[in-house]
Each structure stands twice: as C-alpha cells, then as structure tokens.
Design a protein around this motif. Structure first.
Motif, PDB file in Angstrom:
ATOM      1  N   LEU A 183      -8.684 -22.062 -12.728  1.00 24.45           N
ATOM      2  CA  LEU A 183      -9.473 -21.569 -11.970  1.00 24.45           C
ATOM      3  C   LEU A 183      -9.872 -20.032 -12.206  1.00 24.45           C
ATOM      4  CD1 LEU A 183      -6.964 -22.576  -8.831  1.00 24.45           C
ATOM      5  CD2 LEU A 183      -9.414 -22.984  -9.080  1.00 24.45           C
ATOM      6  N   ASP A 184      -9.404 -19.424 -13.265  1.00 24.00           N
ATOM      7  CA  ASP A 184      -9.933 -18.225 -13.644  1.00 24.00           C
ATOM      8  C   ASP A 184     -11.285 -18.541 -14.186  1.00 24.00           C
ATOM      9  OD1 ASP A 184      -9.473 -15.230 -14.697  1.00 24.00           O
ATOM     10  OD2 ASP A 184     -10.101 -16.293 -16.675  1.00 24.00           O
ATOM     11  N   ALA A 185     -11.752 -19.479 -14.629  1.00 24.27           N
ATOM     12  CA  ALA A 185     -13.228 -19.668 -15.076  1.00 24.27           C
ATOM     13  C   ALA A 185     -13.920 -20.053 -13.842  1.00 24.27           C
ATOM     14  CB  ALA A 185     -13.280 -20.925 -15.884  1.00 24.27           C
ATOM     15  N   VAL A 186     -13.268 -20.584 -13.028  1.00 25.16           N
ATOM     16  CA  VAL A 186     -14.141 -20.714 -11.759  1.00 25.16           C
ATOM     17  C   VAL A 186     -14.660 -19.638 -10.768  1.00 25.16           C
ATOM     18  CG1 VAL A 186     -14.316 -22.187  -9.396  1.00 25.16           C
ATOM     19  CG2 VAL A 186     -13.149 -23.103 -11.492  1.00 25.16           C
ATOM     20  N   ARG A 187     -13.485 -18.814 -10.942  1.00 22.97           N
ATOM     21  CA  ARG A 187     -13.776 -17.573 -10.431  1.00 22.97           C
ATOM     22  C   ARG A 187     -14.782 -16.549 -10.674  1.00 22.97           C
ATOM     23  NH1 ARG A 187      -8.051 -17.336 -10.718  1.00 22.97           N
ATOM     24  NH2 ARG A 187      -7.030 -17.884  -8.642  1.00 22.97           N
ATOM     25  N   LYS A 188     -14.830 -16.663 -12.243  1.00 23.33           N
ATOM     26  CA  LYS A 188     -15.672 -15.881 -12.922  1.00 23.33           C
ATOM     27  C   LYS A 188     -17.156 -16.294 -13.282  1.00 23.33           C
ATOM     28  CE  LYS A 188     -11.988 -13.545 -15.747  1.00 23.33           C
ATOM     29  NZ  LYS A 188     -11.348 -13.411 -17.121  1.00 23.33           N
ATOM     30  N   TYR A 189     -17.292 -17.632 -13.177  1.00 25.66           N
ATOM     31  CA  TYR A 189     -18.534 -18.250 -13.407  1.00 25.66           C
ATOM     32  C   TYR A 189     -18.896 -19.199 -12.687  1.00 25.66           C
ATOM     33  CZ  TYR A 189     -16.676 -15.866 -17.761  1.00 25.66           C
ATOM     34  OH  TYR A 189     -16.154 -15.114 -18.507  1.00 25.66           O
TER      35      TYR A 189
ATOM     36  N   MET B 158      -5.516 -28.884  -6.888  1.00 29.79           N
ATOM     37  CA  MET B 158      -6.838 -28.256  -7.594  1.00 29.79           C
ATOM     38  C   MET B 158      -8.153 -28.378  -6.848  1.00 29.79           C
ATOM     39  SD  MET B 158      -6.686 -26.789 -10.601  1.00 29.79           S
ATOM     40  CE  MET B 158      -8.649 -26.801 -11.014  1.00 29.79           C
ATOM     41  N   ALA B 159      -8.124 -29.579  -5.915  1.00 25.36           N
ATOM     42  CA  ALA B 159      -9.386 -29.930  -5.180  1.00 25.36           C
ATOM     43  C   ALA B 159      -9.423 -28.940  -3.924  1.00 25.36           C
ATOM     44  CB  ALA B 159      -9.222 -31.427  -4.523  1.00 25.36           C
ATOM     45  N   VAL B 160      -8.205 -28.761  -3.353  1.00 26.27           N
ATOM     46  CA  VAL B 160      -8.185 -27.489  -2.365  1.00 26.27           C
ATOM     47  C   VAL B 160      -8.516 -26.220  -3.000  1.00 26.27           C
ATOM     48  CG1 VAL B 160      -6.984 -26.244  -0.695  1.00 26.27           C
ATOM     49  CG2 VAL B 160      -6.697 -28.941  -1.050  1.00 26.27           C
ATOM     50  N   ARG B 161      -8.102 -25.954  -4.072  1.00 26.83           N
ATOM     51  CA  ARG B 161      -8.267 -24.529  -4.603  1.00 26.83           C
ATOM     52  C   ARG B 161      -9.392 -24.164  -5.126  1.00 26.83           C
ATOM     53  NH1 ARG B 161      -2.934 -22.415  -8.101  1.00 26.83           N
ATOM     54  NH2 ARG B 161      -4.178 -20.309  -7.369  1.00 26.83           N
ATOM     55  N   ILE B 162     -10.209 -25.308  -5.810  1.00 31.57           N
ATOM     56  CA  ILE B 162     -11.632 -24.985  -6.185  1.00 31.57           C
ATOM     57  C   ILE B 162     -12.492 -24.563  -5.034  1.00 31.57           C
ATOM     58  CG2 ILE B 162     -13.737 -26.290  -7.097  1.00 31.57           C
ATOM     59  CD1 ILE B 162     -11.369 -28.079  -8.990  1.00 31.57           C
ATOM     60  N   LYS B 163     -12.330 -25.513  -3.985  1.00 27.01           N
ATOM     61  CA  LYS B 163     -13.245 -25.158  -2.667  1.00 27.01           C
ATOM     62  C   LYS B 163     -12.759 -23.620  -2.166  1.00 27.01           C
ATOM     63  CE  LYS B 163     -15.102 -29.263  -2.566  1.00 27.01           C
ATOM     64  NZ  LYS B 163     -14.345 -29.838  -3.863  1.00 27.01           N
TER      65      LYS B 163
ATOM     66  N   ARG C 174     -14.473 -21.166  -5.162  1.00 30.41           N
ATOM     67  CA  ARG C 174     -15.897 -21.045  -5.214  1.00 30.41           C
ATOM     68  C   ARG C 174     -16.456 -22.188  -4.395  1.00 30.41           C
ATOM     69  NH1 ARG C 174     -19.756 -18.269  -8.282  1.00 30.41           N
ATOM     70  NH2 ARG C 174     -17.928 -17.499  -9.644  1.00 30.41           N
ATOM     71  N   PRO C 175     -16.543 -22.121  -2.773  1.00 22.67           N
ATOM     72  CA  PRO C 175     -17.232 -23.199  -2.264  1.00 22.67           C
ATOM     73  C   PRO C 175     -18.501 -23.639  -2.704  1.00 22.67           C
ATOM     74  CG  PRO C 175     -16.646 -21.106  -1.118  1.00 22.67           C
ATOM     75  CD  PRO C 175     -16.532 -20.805  -2.265  1.00 22.67           C
ATOM     76  N   GLY C 176     -18.779 -25.024  -2.635  1.00 20.14           N
ATOM     77  CA  GLY C 176     -19.766 -25.661  -3.245  1.00 20.14           C
ATOM     78  C   GLY C 176     -19.596 -26.111  -4.687  1.00 20.14           C
ATOM     79  N   THR C 177     -18.451 -25.692  -5.503  1.00 18.62           N
ATOM     80  CA  THR C 177     -18.279 -26.328  -6.854  1.00 18.62           C
ATOM     81  C   THR C 177     -17.504 -27.617  -6.547  1.00 18.62           C
ATOM     82  OG1 THR C 177     -18.005 -24.177  -7.753  1.00 18.62           O
ATOM     83  CG2 THR C 177     -16.974 -25.746  -8.853  1.00 18.62           C
ATOM     84  N   ARG C 178     -17.984 -28.667  -7.353  1.00 17.05           N
ATOM     85  CA  ARG C 178     -17.388 -29.951  -7.089  1.00 17.05           C
ATOM     86  C   ARG C 178     -16.293 -30.145  -8.133  1.00 17.05           C
ATOM     87  NH1 ARG C 178     -22.700 -32.212  -8.621  1.00 17.05           N
ATOM     88  NH2 ARG C 178     -23.086 -29.935  -8.785  1.00 17.05           N
ATOM     89  N   PHE C 179     -15.585 -31.230  -7.954  1.00 16.00           N
ATOM     90  CA  PHE C 179     -14.193 -31.664  -8.681  1.00 16.00           C
ATOM     91  C   PHE C 179     -14.551 -33.010  -8.987  1.00 16.00           C
ATOM     92  CE2 PHE C 179      -9.470 -31.990  -8.617  1.00 16.00           C
ATOM     93  CZ  PHE C 179      -9.600 -32.295 -10.111  1.00 16.00           C
TER      94      PHE C 179
END
Length: 407
Positions: free
Chosen positions: A185-191, A243-248, A251-256
C-alpha cells in the motif's frame, strides 16, 4: 471524545468492512464500454525489464519507455508492471529494500524511481499502469544472509519458510499479512496507479516430496478450522478481502485485480469445477479460492491464466473460457483472459502453438462471451520479439482501432 485521526478512522472502517462477507463489494456496471488490452512486464529474474541488472538509470529508462511504446504500437491500453517481485521494491520504500534486479545488489539505490516514472510515462501515452505485486515470495534461493542487511526477513526469520529452493513469507502469520499489506500500500499511497495487480502465487506451487512447514502457525491460529487446507484458504481470503478494502480507503478509484492459475478445481474434484484434468488446482494446491473472490465481488477483475491452446486435452482453452464466463456472470467482477503469448513459436510447445493464428482464435472465441472484457498478454519481451507473428496477427485481426480499457 477527542477527534479521530485519519489513520484511526481508516483502521476502524477497515475493521468494520472486513468483518462483512461482501465488505469490498462495490456496485460496478457490467455494461460499461471498453476492452482490456494488457501486457505484463515482469522484472523478476530480469525476465522482461531491465534486460540485465546494472544498467545505468538512463539505459533502464530507455528500455522501459521502449516497452511502453511497443504497447502503444500494438494498440494495447494497459501495462501490468511488476514492482515488488521478491519482497523488494522498484520505488524508494520505507519497508523493503531496492530490488536487486535494478543494480545487481539488493538495497542499492538505482539513482531514479522506476515506479513513479512508469506511471508518468504510461499515462502520457494513454496507457493504464497496474502495479503488479507478489505478496509472499521473498527470494529465489534459501540463504537469508544473501538478502540485504536491512531486509525484514533477516530481522524476522520466524516469518520465513524455505520451500522448493525458495524463501516465502508465511501467510499463516497475522503479522506477516499486516506487513505485506503495508509494504504494497506504500506504493498506492505515493503514486496514482490505476490498479493493484496480484499474479498466481499465494501458497507456493507444490513441490514433490517437500512440505511447507507452517506447523507452528497452524497450532497457534488453526483452531476452529476443519483442517489445515481450510485454514490456509482463510489466510489467503483475508489477504484478498483486506487488501480490497484498504486499496479503496488509500486511493479511491484504484482497482484491484488478480491473475490466478487458470484452473480453480477439476470437475472430478468438485462438480462446480471445470471440465479439466489439470495437475494443479488453485483451491487445493495454492489455497486460493479464486471462484469465491469473483462471486463475492471482493476484486474488481480476475484475469485467469488460460495458458493452453484450444483442444489441449487436460485444460482446453475452449472449455475453460466458458467456465470462467459462467463464474463471472451476474457478479461485479470483470473477466479478462491471461494469454500465453510466450508459447507462440516455442518449439517445446505443442503443434497448436506453432500456428501464428492460435492466439487470434482465442480472441475470436472470447467474443462469444460477453463476460470476457479483454485479454492480457504474457509478456513484454514476447510482444517485442513476436517470434512467429502471433501478436501481429492479433493486432491485425482484433486491434485495428484503439480502445479504452473498461471503466
């Protein structure tokens, strides 16, 4: 009561949502326009990129851009870029060391940020960038001392299980599951990645004569389950659902999306299974209940690796495709098909793969199933070399015009 911090609120929301069986289910239109035309770019073992470790930052950048330009040339619209191949990172991560596949030495700064650059360069070309992570693989060897001194596996050797000549994090430890989620999730937060993408590795593929030693974790956490296999499946279910919940939340809108091995279970094992006789079944061998993830809407897309030709006796593409279409029917999970471009023209493969039209026939067949919303090709080097023109045939027959990916 004091004001809740953002982190406290997010963790509270995660706990609430993850408790529900369909926690991450978000209504998604099954009729939106668009077609997935994806390409995997594998970094493990320098399979696709970079071509070898130790290239300069400029050389690595040029090679990466070359792959993206090839995707545009073939009118593809998404790239699945492997950014965490072996519990390492292709971005400056506070959790894990730089990947050895960049410099030849794990932990050495390559002098640039491949993930950030890949996102920017892909978006500049109208391509989606799906960040591809391998959750549990630590190393392609069993020597902890070869890992960077700062590597979490060296600080927590009790997290690691050697198996089949490789090292893996133990999926049965809650602290491992929490850590690998934070690392990814560090990558999802940053990019601004368009999606998080997992491949087919959960518990490792079985190796004859070897046992994955998770006795201690099973003794500690396995009570209440019918057997070890059920406990292992629950461990992987928890990873996927959380992971599905935490991705949303992150970064809302990011898919899994997940790209599993193409056979869930054979029909001889389970009447719900496919008309196959595959030697591996994800439910039983990798402890990955891929059918459940689709039916429960835990993931946005599934891309089963249907890496066999039409007519292949043990696992016929023409039988697996309709099986997966039926699984996806009525769910909110999109179906994309993983395609074995790497087999086309390989002399070790059956005769069907020597025919440049085999892959094109896959896409023609898929048009009969509305649930099949596109294809992903393995992998970038094979798109570039296109040994017998199989990819060129796909482009000529099916990709004459650009297409947007599904939204």
């Amino acid at each position: 009561m004091g004001r809740l911090s953002r982190r406290t609120f997010a963790l509270a929301a995660l706990a609430t949502l993850a408790a529900a069986p369909d926690a991450s289910a978000v209504p998604r239109s099954r009729h939106a326009s668009g077609e997935m035309r994806g390409m995997w770019v594998a970094t493990v073992g320098n399979r696709d990129w970079p071509s070898r470790p130790g290239l300069s930052a400029a050389q690595q950048h040029a090679e990466l851009v070359g792959h993206l330009d090839l995707a545009v040339r073939d009118r593809l619209n998404a790239v699945m870029f492997q950014v965490r191949p072996t519990a390492d990172a292709l971005w400056p991560s506070p959790y894990e060391p730089w990947s050895e596949y960049l410099t030849g030495t794990q932990g050495r700064d390559p002098g640039w940020n491949p993930l950030r650059t890949a996102v920017a360069e892909a978006h500049a070309r109208g391509l989606e960038l799906h960040a591809w992570f391998n959750p549990y693989r630590v190393a392609l060897h069993t020597d902890l001392t070869r890992l960077a001194a700062s590597h979490p596996a060296r600080r927590h050797p009790d997290w690691v299980v050697p198996y089949g000549g490789k090292l893996y994090y133990n999926p049965g430890l809650p602290e491992v599951r929490a850590f690998v989620q934070e690392a990814m999730l560090d990558a999802v937060r940053k990019y601004p990645v368009d999606a998080v993408h997992f491949d087919d590795y959960f518990y490792p593929y079985p190796v004859a004569g070897q046992t994955f030693d998770d006795d201690e974790a099973y003794d500690r956490y396995g009570s209440g389950f019918a057997d070890r296999a059920a406990w292992r499946r629950d461990n992987i279910d928890r990873l996927v659902r959380e992971m599905a919940v935490r991705i949303k939340l992150t970064r809302p809108g990011t898919r899994f999306g997940i790209s599993p091995f193409g056979v869930w279970r054979n029909a001889a094992t389970d009447p719900l299974g496919s008309d196959t006789t595959a030697g591996v079944q994800t439910y039983d061998d990798l402890h990955a209940d891929t059918r459940k993830w689709v039916r429960e809407n835990w993931i946005d897309y599934i891309a089963p690796q249907i890496y066999w030709n039409i007519g292949f006796a043990a696992a016929d593409y023409a039988k697996l495709l309709p099986w997966w279409a039926q699984v996806a029917r009525g769910s909110g999970t999109r179906l994309y098909v993983g395609e074995a471009l790497y087999k086309a023209g390989d002399p070790a493969q059956p005769a069907a793969w020597q025919d440049p039209a085999e892959l094109s026939r896959h896409l023609t067949l898929a048009k009969k199933y509305p649930q099949a919303r596109g294809h992903i090709f393995f992998a970038a080097t094979d798109v570039a070399t296109d040994r017998i023109g199989a990819m060129a045939r796909v482009v000529a027959d099916h990709y004459r015009q650009p297409a947007r990916p599904p939204r």
